[in-house]
Design an enzyme around this catalytic site. Structure first.
Site, mmCIF file in Angstrom:
data_model
loop_
_atom_site.group_PDB
_atom_site.id
_atom_site.type_symbol
_atom_site.label_atom_id
_atom_site.label_comp_id
_atom_site.label_asym_id
_atom_site.label_seq_id
_atom_site.Cartn_x
_atom_site.Cartn_y
_atom_site.Cartn_z
ATOM 1 N N TYR A 166 23.378 44.991 18.454
ATOM 2 C CA TYR A 166 23.022 43.998 17.424
ATOM 3 C C TYR A 166 23.106 44.598 16.020
ATOM 4 C CZ TYR A 166 18.164 45.921 18.068
ATOM 5 O OH TYR A 166 17.049 46.706 18.192
ATOM 6 N N GLU B 113 -0.840 63.223 11.483
ATOM 7 C CA GLU B 113 0.521 63.149 12.028
ATOM 8 C C GLU B 113 1.111 64.548 12.173
ATOM 9 O OE1 GLU B 113 2.825 60.964 13.285
ATOM 10 O OE2 GLU B 113 4.186 62.680 13.301
ATOM 11 N N GLN B 114 1.728 64.787 13.347
ATOM 12 C CA GLN B 114 2.272 66.128 13.601
ATOM 13 C C GLN B 114 3.497 66.452 12.748
ATOM 14 O OE1 GLN B 114 3.479 66.342 17.730
ATOM 15 N NE2 GLN B 114 5.171 64.923 17.454
ATOM 16 N N ARG C 196 14.766 50.645 12.389
ATOM 17 C CA ARG C 196 13.424 51.175 12.657
ATOM 18 C C ARG C 196 12.835 51.825 11.405
ATOM 19 N NH1 ARG C 196 10.494 53.400 17.437
ATOM 20 N NH2 ARG C 196 11.751 52.105 18.776
HETATM 21 C C1 LIG Z 1 15.599 53.102 23.701
HETATM 22 C C2 LIG Z 1 14.340 52.432 23.218
HETATM 23 C C3 LIG Z 1 14.433 51.206 22.557
HETATM 24 C C4 LIG Z 1 13.257 50.530 22.151
HETATM 25 N N1 LIG Z 1 13.374 49.305 21.528
HETATM 26 C C5 LIG Z 1 12.252 48.623 21.197
HETATM 27 C C6 LIG Z 1 12.337 47.323 20.593
HETATM 28 O O1 LIG Z 1 13.430 46.809 20.303
HETATM 29 N N2 LIG Z 1 11.170 46.659 20.317
HETATM 30 C C7 LIG Z 1 9.945 47.202 20.607
HETATM 31 O O2 LIG Z 1 8.914 46.538 20.350
HETATM 32 N N3 LIG Z 1 9.837 48.439 21.168
HETATM 33 C C8 LIG Z 1 10.948 49.151 21.466
HETATM 34 N N4 LIG Z 1 10.845 50.401 22.016
HETATM 35 C C9 LIG Z 1 9.505 50.981 22.256
HETATM 36 C C10 LIG Z 1 8.926 51.577 20.984
HETATM 37 O O3 LIG Z 1 9.818 52.490 20.409
HETATM 38 C C11 LIG Z 1 7.603 52.285 21.278
HETATM 39 O O4 LIG Z 1 6.872 51.539 22.214
HETATM 40 C C12 LIG Z 1 6.773 52.434 20.012
HETATM 41 O O5 LIG Z 1 7.409 53.278 19.082
HETATM 42 C C13 LIG Z 1 5.380 52.963 20.346
HETATM 43 O O6 LIG Z 1 4.621 53.081 19.171
HETATM 44 P P1 LIG Z 1 3.398 54.093 19.111
HETATM 45 O O7 LIG Z 1 2.808 53.931 17.755
HETATM 46 O O8 LIG Z 1 2.549 53.917 20.313
HETATM 47 O O9 LIG Z 1 4.064 55.531 19.263
HETATM 48 P P2 LIG Z 1 5.137 56.230 18.353
HETATM 49 O O10 LIG Z 1 5.846 55.251 17.486
HETATM 50 O O11 LIG Z 1 5.943 57.088 19.267
HETATM 51 O O12 LIG Z 1 4.297 57.176 17.392
HETATM 52 C C14 LIG Z 1 3.556 58.279 17.855
HETATM 53 C C15 LIG Z 1 3.307 59.205 16.662
HETATM 54 O O13 LIG Z 1 2.379 60.208 17.048
HETATM 55 C C16 LIG Z 1 2.817 61.460 16.561
HETATM 56 N N5 LIG Z 1 2.229 62.482 17.441
HETATM 57 C C17 LIG Z 1 2.545 62.763 18.728
HETATM 58 N N6 LIG Z 1 1.761 63.750 19.208
HETATM 59 C C18 LIG Z 1 0.937 64.114 18.224
HETATM 60 C C19 LIG Z 1 -0.123 65.079 18.106
HETATM 61 N N7 LIG Z 1 -0.469 65.887 19.146
HETATM 62 N N8 LIG Z 1 -0.795 65.185 16.928
HETATM 63 C C20 LIG Z 1 -0.469 64.384 15.874
HETATM 64 N N9 LIG Z 1 0.519 63.452 15.917
HETATM 65 C C21 LIG Z 1 1.206 63.307 17.072
HETATM 66 C C22 LIG Z 1 4.326 61.372 16.643
HETATM 67 O O14 LIG Z 1 4.957 62.304 15.780
HETATM 68 C C23 LIG Z 1 4.552 59.930 16.192
HETATM 69 O O15 LIG Z 1 4.671 59.797 14.792
HETATM 70 C C24 LIG Z 1 11.995 51.102 22.411
HETATM 71 C C25 LIG Z 1 11.902 52.352 23.053
HETATM 72 C C26 LIG Z 1 13.058 53.015 23.452
HETATM 73 C C27 LIG Z 1 12.932 54.345 24.168
#
Ligand SMILES: Cc1cc2nc3c(=O)[nH]c(=O)nc-3n(C[C@H](O)[C@H](O)[C@H](O)COP(=O)(O)OP(=O)(O)OC[C@H]3O[C@@H](n4cnc5c(N)ncnc54)[C@H](O)[C@@H]3O)c2cc1C
Length: 374
Positions: free
Chosen positions: A213, A34-35, A108
């Site tokens: 909400y 994790e970054q 969250r």
């Molecule tokens: C306004 C908004 C509201 C939302 N509401 C909802 C909701 O109600 N319900 C829902 O299901 N989804 C919702 N989402 C979508 C949801 O937030 C994302 O789809 C979800 O967080 C994606 O999860 P992920 O694990 O793919 O990525 P992330 O949760 O973004 O995690 C990625 C991780 O990778 C790390 N990282 C990035 N680059 C690197 C690197 N080069 N090296 C090492 N680590 C790195 C980051 O620091 C982070 O910890 C919402 C999004 C937005 C913008």
């Protein structure tokens, strides 16, 4: 026979942690890179629909989530000024019986803490920003910004919307700015002078909306997220602070219930909304993408994190079923691509709940029951 090599998960977000939790249960060796230097509690709410809760249940988190989440009776869709009802998604016992799990709303940070608890201490390496990834021997070498390296037999890019792993596999991407921004915040309900939000409501204006909400059963913290035209702001990051006076102006004229929420809200963050098309492929050899790294979507169906959880469950199922990681990850991609592309494209339309909407194909999905392609 299941895969027995070492998995590197890049990114400890919703999807990366969930995958770590599943691999730990399967006894597959893994490490999460994790970054960030540490986890921070972002001021945001998140909706977890029944398809997501089924994954959380398999990680042993259902009881904990029911304790800290708010279970709304509905997601109401209302006209911005009159408050007239457009459509209600009905939740509660009826929906739980129909879709096999509840629909819940939470902070969250609480969700992230719960997912973190499924991963053994010491399996997350912080301050590890992936910069490069290359084949080495029979596996892969990961390179990090601090000059260190790590080896793995399979790599999962769970590194979110600006995924470095995706860039390494597919080259730089060109997302389209929608000309809109989202503002979001969680704040103390005590600031609303006795007003308490009853359920999840999306207030639909002609060119903007706001979703409001509570994020816990006490309803003492309230969340809102907006989508507002703003062609001049295109920074896709939550570290940017927004201006609450500008938000109040943007929603001036909206219903009194919206004014009560916005009136004394102290601060807000903002994020530019981009659109991306489904990717041509998510895997190469024993490298695969997960969650926002491969199917980032607009937040209008609240399915981004839900589909990242489904991905994690499916990768774990595939690695448990096949010993060759490349083959396992190709099966994962084949199992997930049509569904996530359909959700991405539906979400983009921003019409979910604006009129009669049958959510059965989204909420009824069970990542453990769906047959895996041969
Ligand atoms: C306004 C908004 C509201 C939302 N509401 C909802 C909701 O109600 N319900 C829902 O299901 N989804 C919702 N989402 C979508 C949801 O937030 C994302 O789809 C979800 O967080 C994606 O999860 P992920 O694990 O793919 O990525 P992330 O949760 O973004 O995690 C990625 C991780 O990778 C790390 N990282 C990035 N680059 C690197 C690197 N080069 N090296 C090492 N680590 C790195 C980051 O620091 C982070 O910890 C919402 C999004 C937005 C913008």
């Amino acid at each position: 026979m299941s895969f027995a090599g070492r998995v590197a998960i890049v990114g400890a977000g919703v999807g990366g942690l969930a995958l770590g939790g599943f691999l730990s249960r399967l006894g597959v060796p893994f490490a999460v890179y994790e970054q960030a230097r540490q986890f921070t509690r972002l001021g945001a709410g998140i909706q977890m629909s029944p398809n997501a809760v089924k994954v959380l249940r398999a990680l042993g988190l259902e009881r904990r989530i029911r304790e800290f989440a708010f279970a709304p009776r509905s997601w109401s869709n209302r006209v911005w000024n009159s408050g007239d009802n457009l459509f209600d998604f009905i939740y509660g016992d009826e929906a739980e019986a129909k879709y096999g799990a509840p629909y819940v709303l939470m902070h969250r940070g609480d969700l992230h803490d719960a997912l973190h608890s499924t991963v053994p201490a010491g399996s997350i390496a912080f301050n590890k920003t992936l910069t490069n990834l290359a084949r080495k021997g029979g596996g892969y070498e990961l390179r990090f910004a601090d000059g260190s390296t790590a080896a793995a037999d399979a790599v999962i890019g769970a590194d979110g919307v600006h995924s470095r792993v995706r860039e390494i596999l597919l080259g730089p991407e060109k997302p389209r700015f929608t000309g809109r921004v989202a503002h979001r915040t969680v704040f103390s309900s005590a600031l609303m002078n006795g007003y308490l939000v009853e359920t999840c409501t999306k207030w639909w204006g002609p060119d903007r909306h706001i979703v409001i909400y509570p994020v816990n059963p006490r309803r003492d913290e309230t969340y809102f997220v907006t989508s507002v035209p703003d062609p001049d702001w295109d920074v896709e990051s939550w570290s940017a602070r927004g201006d609450m006076d500008a938000v109040r102006r943007a929603f001036g004229g909206f219903h009194d219930d919206v004014q009560k929420v916005l009136a004394n809200c102290p601060s807000v963050h903002q994020w530019a909304l981009f659109e991306r098309d489904p990717l041509p492929r998510w895997t190469e050899g024993a490298i695969a993408l997960l969650g926002d790294a491969c199917h980032p979507m607009t937040p209008y169906m609240a399915q981004g994190a839900a589909t990242a959880l489904e991905d994690a469950a499916t990768i774990a199922r595939c690695l448990a079923a096949v010993d060759d990681p490349g083959e396992a990850l190709r099966r994962y991609e084949a199992a997930r691509k049509d569904r996530t592309a359909r959700i991405q494209l539906t979400s983009r339309q921003n019409s979910w709940g604006k009129g009669a909407t049958d959510p059965g194909w989204v909420y009824g999905y069970d990542a453990f029951e769906t047959p895996l392609p041969a």
